[in-house]
Design an enzyme around this catalytic site. Structure first.
Site, PDB file in Angstrom:
ATOM      1  N   VAL A  11       0.869  -1.163  -0.096  1.00 11.90           N
ATOM      2  CA  VAL A  11       0.194   0.017   0.054  1.00 11.90           C
ATOM      3  C   VAL A  11       0.896   1.255   0.145  1.00 11.90           C
ATOM      4  O   VAL A  11       0.635   1.956  -0.722  1.00 11.90           O
ATOM      5  CB  VAL A  11      -0.862  -0.135   1.074  1.00 11.90           C
ATOM      6  N   ILE A 132     -13.165   0.898  -2.322  1.00  9.04           N
ATOM      7  CA  ILE A 132     -14.544   1.179  -2.250  1.00  9.04           C
ATOM      8  C   ILE A 132     -14.891   2.143  -1.239  1.00  9.04           C
ATOM      9  O   ILE A 132     -14.531   2.070  -0.191  1.00  9.04           O
ATOM     10  CB  ILE A 132     -15.305   0.006  -2.051  1.00  9.04           C
ATOM     11  N   ASP A 197      -9.598 -10.962   9.242  1.00 11.15           N
ATOM     12  CA  ASP A 197      -9.489  -9.830   8.544  1.00 11.15           C
ATOM     13  C   ASP A 197     -11.236  -9.108   8.320  1.00 11.15           C
ATOM     14  O   ASP A 197     -11.492  -8.115   8.631  1.00 11.15           O
ATOM     15  CB  ASP A 197      -9.051  -9.759   7.313  1.00 11.15           C
ATOM     16  N   LYS A 201     -13.155  -5.660   9.940  1.00 12.27           N
ATOM     17  CA  LYS A 201     -13.941  -4.828   8.772  1.00 12.27           C
ATOM     18  C   LYS A 201     -15.619  -4.702   9.246  1.00 12.27           C
ATOM     19  O   LYS A 201     -15.786  -3.465   9.350  1.00 12.27           O
ATOM     20  CB  LYS A 201     -13.687  -5.131   7.257  1.00 12.27           C
TER      21      LYS A 201
HETATM   22  P1  NAP Z   1       3.152  -4.913   3.719  1.00  9.58           P
HETATM   23  O1  NAP Z   1       3.262  -4.991   2.206  1.00  9.58           O
HETATM   24  O2  NAP Z   1       3.499  -6.069   4.498  1.00  9.58           O
HETATM   25  O3  NAP Z   1       3.808  -3.520   4.012  1.00  9.58           O
HETATM   26  C1  NAP Z   1       4.274  -3.132   5.512  1.00  9.58           C
HETATM   27  C2  NAP Z   1       5.291  -2.184   5.418  1.00  9.58           C
HETATM   28  O4  NAP Z   1       5.385  -1.527   6.819  1.00  9.58           O
HETATM   29  C3  NAP Z   1       6.850  -2.533   4.992  1.00  9.58           C
HETATM   30  O5  NAP Z   1       7.353  -1.477   4.163  1.00  9.58           O
HETATM   31  C4  NAP Z   1       7.373  -2.293   6.572  1.00  9.58           C
HETATM   32  O6  NAP Z   1       8.928  -2.191   6.487  1.00  9.58           O
HETATM   33  C5  NAP Z   1       6.827  -1.487   7.363  1.00  9.58           C
HETATM   34  N1  NAP Z   1       6.824  -1.899   8.504  1.00  9.58           N
HETATM   35  C6  NAP Z   1       6.204  -2.987   9.193  1.00  9.58           C
HETATM   36  N2  NAP Z   1       6.427  -3.070  10.503  1.00  9.58           N
HETATM   37  C7  NAP Z   1       7.071  -1.804  10.671  1.00  9.58           C
HETATM   38  C8  NAP Z   1       7.571  -1.289  11.777  1.00  9.58           C
HETATM   39  N3  NAP Z   1       7.532  -1.917  13.365  1.00  9.58           N
HETATM   40  N4  NAP Z   1       8.414   0.009  11.915  1.00  9.58           N
HETATM   41  C9  NAP Z   1       8.524   0.367  10.647  1.00  9.58           C
HETATM   42  N5  NAP Z   1       8.236  -0.269   9.567  1.00  9.58           N
HETATM   43  C10 NAP Z   1       7.449  -1.305   9.596  1.00  9.58           C
HETATM   44  O7  NAP Z   1       1.603  -4.318   4.134  1.00  9.58           O
HETATM   45  P2  NAP Z   1       0.559  -3.829   2.960  1.00  9.58           P
HETATM   46  O8  NAP Z   1      -0.028  -5.181   2.398  1.00  9.58           O
HETATM   47  O9  NAP Z   1       1.181  -2.626   2.581  1.00  9.58           O
HETATM   48  O10 NAP Z   1      -0.426  -3.348   4.158  1.00  9.58           O
HETATM   49  C11 NAP Z   1      -0.434  -2.271   4.967  1.00  9.58           C
HETATM   50  C12 NAP Z   1      -1.789  -1.782   5.787  1.00  9.58           C
HETATM   51  O11 NAP Z   1      -2.547  -1.652   4.825  1.00  9.58           O
HETATM   52  C13 NAP Z   1      -2.200  -2.804   6.884  1.00  9.58           C
HETATM   53  O12 NAP Z   1      -2.880  -2.541   7.712  1.00  9.58           O
HETATM   54  C14 NAP Z   1      -3.387  -3.880   5.718  1.00  9.58           C
HETATM   55  O13 NAP Z   1      -4.095  -4.492   6.584  1.00  9.58           O
HETATM   56  C15 NAP Z   1      -3.857  -2.478   5.105  1.00  9.58           C
HETATM   57  N6  NAP Z   1      -4.518  -3.023   3.943  1.00  9.58           N
HETATM   58  C16 NAP Z   1      -3.708  -3.608   2.765  1.00  9.58           C
HETATM   59  C17 NAP Z   1      -4.573  -4.040   1.779  1.00  9.58           C
HETATM   60  C18 NAP Z   1      -3.582  -4.743   0.573  1.00  9.58           C
HETATM   61  O14 NAP Z   1      -4.484  -5.105  -0.333  1.00  9.58           O
HETATM   62  N7  NAP Z   1      -2.441  -5.140   0.798  1.00  9.58           N
HETATM   63  C19 NAP Z   1      -5.578  -3.467   1.456  1.00  9.58           C
HETATM   64  C20 NAP Z   1      -6.516  -2.615   2.378  1.00  9.58           C
HETATM   65  C21 NAP Z   1      -5.636  -2.421   3.693  1.00  9.58           C
HETATM   66  P3  NAP Z   1       9.802  -3.056   5.485  1.00  9.58           P
HETATM   67  O15 NAP Z   1       9.490  -2.480   3.978  1.00  9.58           O
HETATM   68  O16 NAP Z   1      11.216  -2.593   5.939  1.00  9.58           O
HETATM   69  O17 NAP Z   1       9.561  -4.448   5.495  1.00  9.58           O
HETATM   70  N1  HSE Z   2      -6.048  -9.073   3.048  1.00  9.88           N
HETATM   71  C1  HSE Z   2      -7.171  -7.931   2.857  1.00  9.88           C
HETATM   72  C2  HSE Z   2      -8.026  -8.778   1.605  1.00  9.88           C
HETATM   73  C3  HSE Z   2      -6.492  -6.682   2.163  1.00  9.88           C
HETATM   74  O1  HSE Z   2      -7.807  -9.620   1.209  1.00  9.88           O
HETATM   75  O2  HSE Z   2      -9.234  -8.165   1.560  1.00  9.88           O
HETATM   76  C4  HSE Z   2      -7.666  -5.683   2.177  1.00  9.88           C
HETATM   77  O3  HSE Z   2      -7.966  -5.202   3.617  1.00  9.88           O
END
Ligand code: NAP
Ligand code: HSE
Length: 422
Positions: A11, A132, A197, A201
């Site tokens: 993200v 959304i 998850d 939500k």
């Molecule tokens: P991700 O790909 O695992 O990325 C997490 C990022 O946060 C990485 O850059 C990581 O650093 C950094 N991080 C984690 N712990 C940390 C800490 N203690 N200190 C500093 N940096 C830290 O996660 P993501 O999929 O982008 O999701 C991020 C958030 O968005 C979550 O809350 C998730 O539920 C939400 N979300 C995700 C999606 C989706 O489709 N992925 C959709 C809606 C909401 P490094 O790069 O150094 O490892």
């Molecule tokens: N892991 C979540 C999903 C990302 O699959 O819907 C969005 O919150």
């Protein structure tokens, strides 16, 4: 407007790219330009996009203590340290944008109250339904309505897995691996697969629409890991599909909240929601039924919601906009009291009298059966597929514990709720 971003994974990278791509248009729309000043990560040795060169730090204080930064975007995920960082940022008078449903579902009340006290924005549109628009429509556009029911597909990963299993005959593990590679899954996919998850939500959405605090632990939750290709096949033969469905219903003095696999008839509006698409249907007393549909996971759809929240915070930089509205104190209905119809699959000995014994246990527990099929006979056993009429879950559990004890019953393989007309 100087912003700090915490997290540069799926993200966070999307947010950086979207700001870069559309910043001229964004500037015209809000009359201010977004400048990413610092980005917090965990691992300084990872390769990062050139767009953030010279801005990376692994120290939260570098962002917190930077007086130029007035908006902090939290896209790290996980409960801690994200919760503490958000609290510290709000306490310091910074606006916070987050995509973190774990933090908002567990600590939303405390954080929203803090944001109101500090007169800053705490916005979390991306925490439910990815791209959304759903939080703002509920908090604003539909806020004149009494909402009595909300039903939706709130997890992209599980919807992707079920769609791949059903449409392409893929195995559960193959489909999960693909969802992880595409960045849809949470860092621990158990949260997706087990329904946690979606429960987070639903807790956020139900708290908003029913104006009562619902926590994820109060949501009756089952995952999709026990769904087999046989269930998908038998559902199809009955003109239905299996989806992980989140349901919130308001009763007179209580709220019913669940996330479970559900058999939906093929003509149900949620049945055709495939892949990582999410959809949410709400029923308002004035507006009637409304449906929201779009991509619920992935880099750019989620970035779309996060960047729009940044723009919203800039437009309302002098005051907090979204407040806690949990003024009701409704009970959460016990899962055993919730009434619905069920699909059951059992493996039993293929002998005279077995079906009547099972039917007897249902009858004694006031359960009426709508459909019974015998399937897949092999090695002296057969699968019995049963669909009940509406029944309180407790009655079904009582009947199934009796049935489980019969020596003629090898296993109760699946119990799935059925939504809508049978
Ligand atoms: P991700 O790909 O695992 O990325 C997490 C990022 O946060 C990485 O850059 C990581 O650093 C950094 N991080 C984690 N712990 C940390 C800490 N203690 N200190 C500093 N940096 C830290 O996660 P993501 O999929 O982008 O999701 C991020 C958030 O968005 C979550 O809350 C998730 O539920 C939400 N979300 C995700 C999606 C989706 O489709 N992925 C959709 C809606 C909401 P490094 O790069 O150094 O490892
Ligand atoms: N892991 C979540 C999903 C990302 O699959 O819907 C969005 O919150």
């Amino acid at each position: 407007m100087q912003i700090g971003i915490m997290g540069l994974g799926t993200v966070g990278t999307g947010v950086v790219e979207l700001i870069e791509k559309n910043n001229d248009t964004i500037t015209k729309r809000i009359g201010d330009r977004i400048n990413i000043k610092k980005v917090l990560v965990q691992n300084l040795n990872k390769e990062r996009p050139t767009l953030v060169e010279g801005k990376i730090t692994d120290k939260f204080e570098d962002i917190l203590e930077d007086e130029d930064i007035s908006i902090i975007v939290e896209v790290m995920g996980g409960e801690e340290p994200a919760h503490t960082y958000i609290r510290k940022a709000l306490s310091r008078g910074k606006h916070v944008i987050t995509a973190n449903k774990e933090v908002i579902s567990k600590h939303g009340k405390e954080l929203l109250e803090l944001s109101a006290e500090k007169n800053v924005n705490l916005l979390f549109e991306a925490s439910v339904g990815g791209g959304i628009p759903i939080i703002r429509p509920m908090k604003q556009c539909l806020s004149a309505n009494e909402i009595t029911k909300i039903i939706g597909i709130l997890n992209g990963t599980t919807n992707y897995i079920l769609s791949q299993m059903s449409e392409r005959g893929k195995s559960f593990s193959e489909a999960l691996k693909e969802a992880q590679l595409k960045g849809y899954a949470e860092s621990d996919p158990t949260n997706d697969v087990k329904g946690f998850d979606a429960a987070r939500k639903l807790a956020i959405l139900s708290s908003i629409v029913f104006n009562t605090r619902i926590t994820p632990e109060q949501v009756y939750t089952e995952g999709i890991d026990s769904i087999s290709p046989a269930d998908i096949q038998y559902a199809r033969e009955m003109g239905s599909v299996i989806k992980l469905i989140a349901i919130g219903k308001k009763h007179e003095n209580s709220v019913e909240v669940s996330v479970t696999p559900v058999l939906l008839r093929e003509d149900h509006p949620l049945a055709s929601v495939a892949g990582t698409f999410n959809a949410i249907m709400v029923e308002g007393d004035a507006v009637g039924p409304v449906m929201f549909y779009g991509l619920g996971a992935g880099k750019m759809p989620t970035a779309s919601a996060v960047v729009a929240d940044i723009m919203e915070a800039i437009k309302h930089k002098n005051g907090s906009k979204i407040h806690c509205t949990c003024y009701n104190h409704l009970n959460v209905m016990d899962a055993g009291a919730a009434t619905t119809s069920f699909y059951l699959r059992l493996r039993v000995l293929d002998r005279p009298g077995v079906l009547s014994k099972i039917a007897g246990a249902f009858g004694e527990n006031q359960i009426s059966l709508s459909k019974v099929f015998q399937k897949n006979t092999m090695n002296g056993t057969a699968e019995i597929v049963i669909v009940t009429y509406d029944v309180p879950f407790q009655n079904l559990q009582d009947a199934l514990s009796e049935i489980q004890a019969y020596k003629q019953v090898a296993e109760i393989s699946t119990v799935i709720r059925v939504e809508g007309e049978r």
